[in-house]
Design an enzyme around this catalytic site. Structure first.
Site, PDB file in Angstrom:
ATOM      1  N   GLU A 283       1.484   4.984 -13.362  1.00  0.00           N
ATOM      2  CA  GLU A 283       1.250   4.924 -11.912  1.00  0.00           C
ATOM      3  C   GLU A 283       0.618   3.589 -11.519  1.00  0.00           C
ATOM      4  O   GLU A 283       0.184   3.425 -10.378  1.00  0.00           O
ATOM      5  CB  GLU A 283       0.334   6.078 -11.487  1.00  0.00           C
TER       6      GLU A 283
ATOM      7  N   PRO B 284       5.183  -1.481  -6.293  1.00  0.00           N
ATOM      8  CA  PRO B 284       5.949  -1.045  -5.120  1.00  0.00           C
ATOM      9  C   PRO B 284       5.168  -1.226  -3.816  1.00  0.00           C
ATOM     10  O   PRO B 284       5.735  -1.244  -2.733  1.00  0.00           O
ATOM     11  CB  PRO B 284       6.230   0.440  -5.389  1.00  0.00           C
TER      12      PRO B 284
END
Ligand SMILES: N#Cc1c(-c2ccc3ccn(Cc4cccnc4)c3c2)n[nH]c1N
Length: 246
Positions: free
Chosen positions: A115, A88
């Site tokens: 993550e 992201p």
């Protein structure tokens, strides 16, 4: 082109066996190899994640399995691949980047989960090959596999002979050229009337210049409505050139 994908969800990449990419693989235009990262996690539970240094939510993907996997994959091919890391926090994946990547002989995709991947993996391979951190959009997913499907399709369709009609991607939205940065206009096919709705007369006029101008005008209208930011970016000279060519 060779494509390697390293993932803890190999089944997520099954769609690469069907449609456009599947046909390109069957024709030998694409050599796609899917690898299960857990094959390089040697403990009893094939562990690929651990708690983050510094605390915080979630888990981080351990560097050792990625290091062993990427070392083995890079040693198995000729030359150096581009490693594409979906994240992201990456640079935007654009048609321009798709065109650039479609000219590379070998791409290695590293879709992560949790993550993300321990930063040292990106640093390690960034010292050795071209590593691109790329995002497919401003929203948050749970992992990188869906972005890989998006990027592989966007790249594969640009390879010579993969799309049936060679012109199919030359008029794409975002494709370089006279309609650069404009969204595609509306499309129509038979029947000529459907539920009382006809089609624009110009499309059956047989006048190719008028049809091209109508499509350009509709592209402008749709872009102005849905992506006004692209209008500012568009090069007016490209449209003059396009019109002169009509
Ligand atoms: N490309 C791309 C992406 C992703 C993406 C891609 C890879 C990973 C791996 C782990 N996560 C989850 C995660 C990690 C960190 C913070 N927030 C969420 C991913 C998200 N989300 N949105 C996009 N446009």
């Amino acid at each position: 082109m060779r494509l390697d994908v390293v993932t803890i969800f190999p089944e997520y990449l099954e769609p690469l066996n069907v449609s456009l990419v599947g046909k390109a693989r069957a024709r030998g235009q694409l050599d796609v190899r899917i690898h299960d990262l857990r094959d390089w996690a040697h403990d009893k539970h094939s562990t690929v994640d651990d708690t983050p240094y510094g605390g915080g939510p979630g888990m981080v993907m351990k560097p050792e399995p990625w290091g062993e996997a990427l070392d083995e994959i890079l040693a198995s091919g000729e030359g150096a691949p581009v490693i594409v890391v979906p994240t992201p926090s990456g640079a935007p994946f654009t048609q321009q980047l798709a065109v650039e990547l479609s000219a590379k002989p070998w791409l290695v995709f590293t879709p992560a989960r949790y993550e993300g991947i321990d930063r040292r993996v990106i640093e390690e391979y960034g010292d050795r090959v071209d590593v691109r951190e790329v995002s497919i959009g401003d929203y948050v997913l749970a992992g990188g596999e869906a972005p890989v499907l998006v990027m592989v399709e966007a790249v594969a369709r640009l390879l010579p002979g993969v799309l049936g009609n060679a012109a199919s991607h030359q008029d794409d939205s975002f494709a370089p050229g006279a309609m650069a940065d404009l969204l595609e206009g509306p499309v129509y096919t038979k029947p000529p009337e459907w539920r009382g709705r006809g089609i624009p007369d110009v499309l059956v006029s047989g006048h190719h210049g008028k049809i091209a101008r109508w499509r350009r005008d509709e592209a402008f209208r749709r872009t102005d409505r849905n992506r006004p930011d692209l209008i500012e970016r568009a090069d007016p000279a490209a449209f003059d050139k396009h019109d002169r060519a009509m």
